[in-house]
Scaffold this motif. Structure first.
Motif, short mmCIF file in Angstrom:
data_model
loop_
_atom_site.label_atom_id
_atom_site.label_comp_id
_atom_site.label_asym_id
_atom_site.label_seq_id
_atom_site.Cartn_x
_atom_site.Cartn_y
_atom_site.Cartn_z
N ILE A 9 -70.68 -84.25 51.85
CA ILE A 9 -71.97 -84.94 51.74
C ILE A 9 -72.53 -85.22 53.13
N ILE A 10 -71.67 -85.65 54.04
CA ILE A 10 -72.10 -85.93 55.41
C ILE A 10 -72.54 -84.65 56.10
N SER A 11 -71.76 -83.58 55.95
CA SER A 11 -72.12 -82.30 56.57
C SER A 11 -73.46 -81.79 56.05
N GLN A 12 -73.70 -81.97 54.78
CA GLN A 12 -74.98 -81.54 54.20
C GLN A 12 -76.13 -82.39 54.75
N ALA A 13 -75.89 -83.67 54.96
CA ALA A 13 -76.93 -84.55 55.52
C ALA A 13 -77.24 -84.15 56.97
N VAL A 14 -76.20 -83.81 57.73
CA VAL A 14 -76.41 -83.35 59.11
C VAL A 14 -77.27 -82.09 59.10
N GLY A 15 -76.94 -81.17 58.21
CA GLY A 15 -77.70 -79.92 58.12
C GLY A 15 -79.15 -80.15 57.76
N LYS A 16 -79.40 -81.05 56.83
CA LYS A 16 -80.77 -81.36 56.42
C LYS A 16 -81.56 -81.96 57.58
N VAL A 17 -80.94 -82.89 58.29
CA VAL A 17 -81.63 -83.53 59.42
C VAL A 17 -81.94 -82.50 60.49
N LEU A 18 -80.98 -81.65 60.81
CA LEU A 18 -81.20 -80.61 61.82
C LEU A 18 -82.36 -79.71 61.40
N LYS A 19 -82.34 -79.27 60.17
CA LYS A 19 -83.39 -78.37 59.69
C LYS A 19 -84.76 -79.06 59.72
N LEU A 41 -75.38 -73.00 64.57
CA LEU A 41 -76.55 -73.69 64.03
C LEU A 41 -76.74 -73.38 62.54
N ASN A 42 -76.57 -72.12 62.18
CA ASN A 42 -76.69 -71.74 60.77
C ASN A 42 -75.63 -72.43 59.92
N HIS A 43 -74.40 -72.49 60.41
CA HIS A 43 -73.33 -73.14 59.67
C HIS A 43 -73.56 -74.64 59.53
N ILE A 44 -74.07 -75.26 60.58
CA ILE A 44 -74.37 -76.70 60.51
C ILE A 44 -75.47 -76.95 59.49
N GLU A 45 -76.53 -76.16 59.55
CA GLU A 45 -77.64 -76.35 58.61
C GLU A 45 -77.22 -76.14 57.16
N ARG A 46 -76.28 -75.26 56.93
CA ARG A 46 -75.82 -75.00 55.56
C ARG A 46 -74.72 -75.98 55.13
N GLY A 47 -74.33 -76.91 56.01
CA GLY A 47 -73.33 -77.90 55.65
C GLY A 47 -71.91 -77.37 55.66
N ILE A 48 -71.70 -76.22 56.31
CA ILE A 48 -70.38 -75.60 56.35
C ILE A 48 -69.55 -76.15 57.50
N LYS A 49 -70.19 -76.42 58.62
CA LYS A 49 -69.50 -76.92 59.81
C LYS A 49 -69.99 -78.31 60.16
N ASP A 50 -69.07 -79.09 60.66
CA ASP A 50 -69.33 -80.44 61.13
C ASP A 50 -69.42 -80.36 62.66
N PRO A 51 -70.56 -80.66 63.26
CA PRO A 51 -70.69 -80.47 64.70
C PRO A 51 -69.84 -81.46 65.50
N GLN A 52 -69.33 -80.98 66.63
CA GLN A 52 -68.61 -81.86 67.56
C GLN A 52 -69.60 -82.81 68.20
N LEU A 53 -69.09 -83.87 68.76
CA LEU A 53 -69.95 -84.88 69.40
C LEU A 53 -70.77 -84.26 70.53
N THR A 54 -70.19 -83.37 71.31
CA THR A 54 -70.95 -82.74 72.39
C THR A 54 -72.09 -81.90 71.83
N THR A 55 -71.88 -81.29 70.68
CA THR A 55 -72.94 -80.51 70.04
C THR A 55 -74.05 -81.43 69.54
N VAL A 56 -73.70 -82.60 69.03
CA VAL A 56 -74.70 -83.58 68.60
C VAL A 56 -75.57 -83.97 69.79
N PHE A 57 -74.94 -84.14 70.96
CA PHE A 57 -75.71 -84.48 72.15
C PHE A 57 -76.64 -83.34 72.54
N LYS A 58 -76.16 -82.11 72.50
CA LYS A 58 -77.00 -80.95 72.81
C LYS A 58 -78.16 -80.83 71.82
N LEU A 59 -77.85 -80.97 70.55
CA LEU A 59 -78.89 -80.87 69.52
C LEU A 59 -79.95 -81.94 69.72
#
Length: 87
Positions: A9-19, A41-59
């Motif tokens: 659920i969290i991964s899907q929410a991250v993906g939605k926010v990114l998109k 980026l595609n995996h994060i948006e689809r809720g497949i991958k949970d981004p690392q904290l450094t990736t959250v900062f980059k995004l």
């Protein structure tokens, strides 16, 4: 097993926010400008991958917001009371 569902659920929410925040900008351009792989980026948006904290900062930088704002937007897309800790 509930913990795995909540992570999903969290991964899907991250993906939605990114998109939503990315808007019309392609993952290819976003990734190329900020050294983030298009595949990730595609995996994060689809809720497949949970981004690392450094990736959250980059995004966050790529999207023109602070990291805490990104996380807040994710939290706003989660059901009330969601927890990863089994009580």
């Amino acid at each position: 097993m509930q913990q795995n569902e909540n992570k999903k659920i969290i991964s899907q929410a991250v993906g939605k926010v990114l998109k939503d925040l990315r808007g019309d900008k392609s993952n290819y351009l976003l990734g190329a400008e900020y050294d983030i792989s298009t595949s990730l980026l595609n995996h994060i948006e689809r809720g497949i991958k949970d981004p690392q904290l450094t990736t959250v900062f980059k995004l966050s930088e790529a999207l023109g917001i602070r990291p805490w704002e990104f996380v807040k937007k994710v939290e706003e897309n989660l059901p009330d009371g969601l927890s990863l800790i089994d009580n």
